[in-house]
Design an enzyme around this catalytic site. Structure first.
Site, PDB file in Angstrom:
ATOM      1  NE  ARG A   1     -19.005 -12.976   4.474  1.00  0.00           N
ATOM      2  CZ  ARG A   1     -19.862 -13.998   4.572  1.00  0.00           C
ATOM      3  NH1 ARG A   1     -21.055 -13.819   5.093  1.00  0.00           N
ATOM      4  NH2 ARG A   1     -19.510 -15.202   4.144  1.00  0.00           N
TER       5      ARG A   1
ATOM      6  CG  HIS B   1     -17.980 -17.040  -0.577  1.00  0.00           C
ATOM      7  ND1 HIS B   1     -17.035 -16.916   0.417  1.00  0.00           N
ATOM      8  CD2 HIS B   1     -19.126 -17.467   0.039  1.00  0.00           C
ATOM      9  CE1 HIS B   1     -17.576 -17.247   1.580  1.00  0.00           C
ATOM     10  NE2 HIS B   1     -18.842 -17.586   1.378  1.00  0.00           N
TER      11      HIS B   1
ATOM     12  CD  GLN C   1     -19.612 -22.215   1.100  1.00  0.00           C
ATOM     13  OE1 GLN C   1     -19.784 -21.566   2.114  1.00  0.00           O
ATOM     14  NE2 GLN C   1     -19.767 -23.534   1.058  1.00  0.00           N
TER      15      GLN C   1
ATOM     16  CG  ASP D   1     -25.698 -18.137  -3.467  1.00  0.00           C
ATOM     17  OD1 ASP D   1     -26.279 -18.271  -2.373  1.00  0.00           O
ATOM     18  OD2 ASP D   1     -24.791 -17.306  -3.640  1.00  0.00           O
TER      19      ASP D   1
ATOM     20  CB  CYS E   1     -22.657 -21.291  -0.220  1.00  0.00           C
ATOM     21  SG  CYS E   1     -23.737 -19.919  -0.667  1.00  0.00           S
TER      22      CYS E   1
ATOM     23  NE  ARG F   1     -16.571 -21.630   4.402  1.00  0.00           N
ATOM     24  CZ  ARG F   1     -17.101 -20.406   4.386  1.00  0.00           C
ATOM     25  NH1 ARG F   1     -18.372 -20.255   4.099  1.00  0.00           N
ATOM     26  NH2 ARG F   1     -16.357 -19.331   4.625  1.00  0.00           N
TER      27      ARG F   1
HETATM   28  N1  NVA Z   1     -24.222 -14.968  -2.756  1.00  0.00           N
HETATM   29  C1  NVA Z   1     -24.471 -14.908  -1.337  1.00  0.00           C
HETATM   30  C2  NVA Z   1     -23.606 -15.869  -0.617  1.00  0.00           C
HETATM   31  C3  NVA Z   1     -23.801 -15.912   0.878  1.00  0.00           C
HETATM   32  C4  NVA Z   1     -22.865 -16.851   1.566  1.00  0.00           C
HETATM   33  C5  NVA Z   1     -24.257 -13.494  -0.831  1.00  0.00           C
HETATM   34  O1  NVA Z   1     -23.290 -12.855  -1.257  1.00  0.00           O
HETATM   35  O2  NVA Z   1     -25.064 -13.021  -0.036  1.00  0.00           O
HETATM   36  N1   CP Z   2     -21.823 -19.746   3.182  1.00  0.00           N
HETATM   37  C1   CP Z   2     -21.452 -18.684   3.930  1.00  0.00           C
HETATM   38  O1   CP Z   2     -20.457 -17.988   3.649  1.00  0.00           O
HETATM   39  O2   CP Z   2     -22.266 -18.473   4.991  1.00  0.00           O
HETATM   40  P1   CP Z   2     -22.242 -17.230   5.986  1.00  0.00           P
HETATM   41  O3   CP Z   2     -22.763 -16.044   5.235  1.00  0.00           O
HETATM   42  O4   CP Z   2     -23.116 -17.647   7.116  1.00  0.00           O
HETATM   43  O5   CP Z   2     -20.811 -16.985   6.428  1.00  0.00           O
END
Ligand code: NVA
Ligand code: CP
Length: 308
Positions: free
Chosen positions: A105, A132, A135, A220, A260, A288
């Site tokens: 990540r 992502h 997800q 989101d 998500c 997940r």
């Molecule tokens: N769009 C959000 C998704 C978190 C799972 C982010 O990137 O923070």
């Molecule tokens: N939805 C998701 O990826 O959550 P986290 O940021 O908690 O991993």
């Protein structure tokens, strides 16, 4: 040795592979629920490199690899030499000689591409600023479990044209459904990603137009990780892009709501919708785990697509 297979974006998978993953996820969920042993990756080690926080992604991959008989290793950048400037390419070369797979990540998508380019083992995208995929694979499974194939259906995306929106767009093109996106001006998805999806993705001006008759409504946060400094400006721009009961009422009567998570109640979604009867967000979060296990088997297993 077979060619190393990565999952950096949904387009790295074929439609039939996604269908096989959905079937396998369904089986694995059943095994986990009924205590049927399924240690299909004994001794495999998964490195988990997080340059942003995570609850669901970390725990699903870490618990998932354990349940498959392997071991997960959480790697925080401030505890690696990466955090002191060791190049990402060197980090990839070293780590991939010691582990069987890497889940990453990070911020810029170029970072994960560079890492994958120098890795001898599969690299899985656990979220970048661009997409992502894990997800949205889970979201497709969550739909599939409730309603069957998603082909021919309509998904309404309300809000930011962000990493999640990009993966929904890619999924629509791959799996044959339509995604209608209502995003504030200046916060639309990237044009090349939209263009690549052709007719599968459609930008509309008004959230009500996106939601009308939709099978699934999703959204989101207004400010993703790394965008916290823009929060105030974003809050102003996104006020008309909240999923509330009035918007949900325009979708089909049996429409599902997904998010998500983490969610901000009262911002992108009201508590009434998030905690309401059409919401499947907790199932989506649990899924997940099962989806990630199917993906790990596919990429880290000894089959044709795995490391070999
Ligand atoms: N769009 C959000 C998704 C978190 C799972 C982010 O990137 O923070
Ligand atoms: N939805 C998701 O990826 O959550 P986290 O940021 O908690 O991993």
């Amino acid at each position: 040795m077979t060619r190393v297979r990565h999952l950096l974006r949904l387009g790295d998978l074929g439609r039939e592979e996604v269908e096989a993953l959905l079937e396998r996820t369904f089986a694995l969920k059943g095994y986990q629920r009924t205590d049927v042993p399924h240690a299909s990756l004994p001794g495999r080690i998964l490195g988990l490199l997080f340059e942003k926080p995570s609850t669901r992604t970390r725990v699903s991959f870490e618990a998932g690899i354990y349940q498959l008989g392997g071991h997960g290793m959480y790697l925080a950048p401030d505890q690696l030499q990466l955090g002191r400037g060791e190049p990402i390419a060197d980090t990839a070369k070293v780590l991939s000689r010691m582990v069987d797979g890497l889940m990453v990540r990070t911020f810029g998508h170029d970072r994960i591409e560079e890492l994958a380019c120098h890795s001898h083992v599969p690299v899985i995208n656990g979220l970048t600023d661009r997409c992502h995929p894990c997800q949205v694979l889970t979201d497709i499974f969550t739909w599939y479990e409730r309603r069957g194939p998603i082909a021919g259906r309509t998904v309404a995306w309300i809000g930011d044209g962000n990493n999640m929106a990009h993966s929904w767009i890619a999924a629509a093109a791959l799996l044959g459904f339509e995604v209608r996106l209502a995003c504030p001006k200046g916060f639309e998805p990237d044009s090349p990603i939209l263009a690549e999806a052709g007719d599968a993705a459609r930008l509309v001006g008004d959230p009500r137009e996106a939601a009308a008759g939709a099978d699934l409504v999703t959204t989101d946060v207004w400010a993703s990780m790394g965008q916290e400094a823009d929060r105030e400006a974003r809050d102003g721009a996104f006020q008309a892009y909240r999923v509330d009961a009035e918007l949900m009422a325009l979708a089909r009567g049996d429409a599902l709501f997904m998010h998500c998570l983490p969610a901000h109640r009262g911002e992108e979604v009201t508590a009434e919708v998030l905690d309401g009867p059409q919401s499947v967000v907790w199932e989506e979060a649990e899924n997940r785990l099962h989806t990630q296990k199917a993906l790990l088997e596919m990429l880290l297993g000894s089959g044709e697509a795995g490391r070999g």
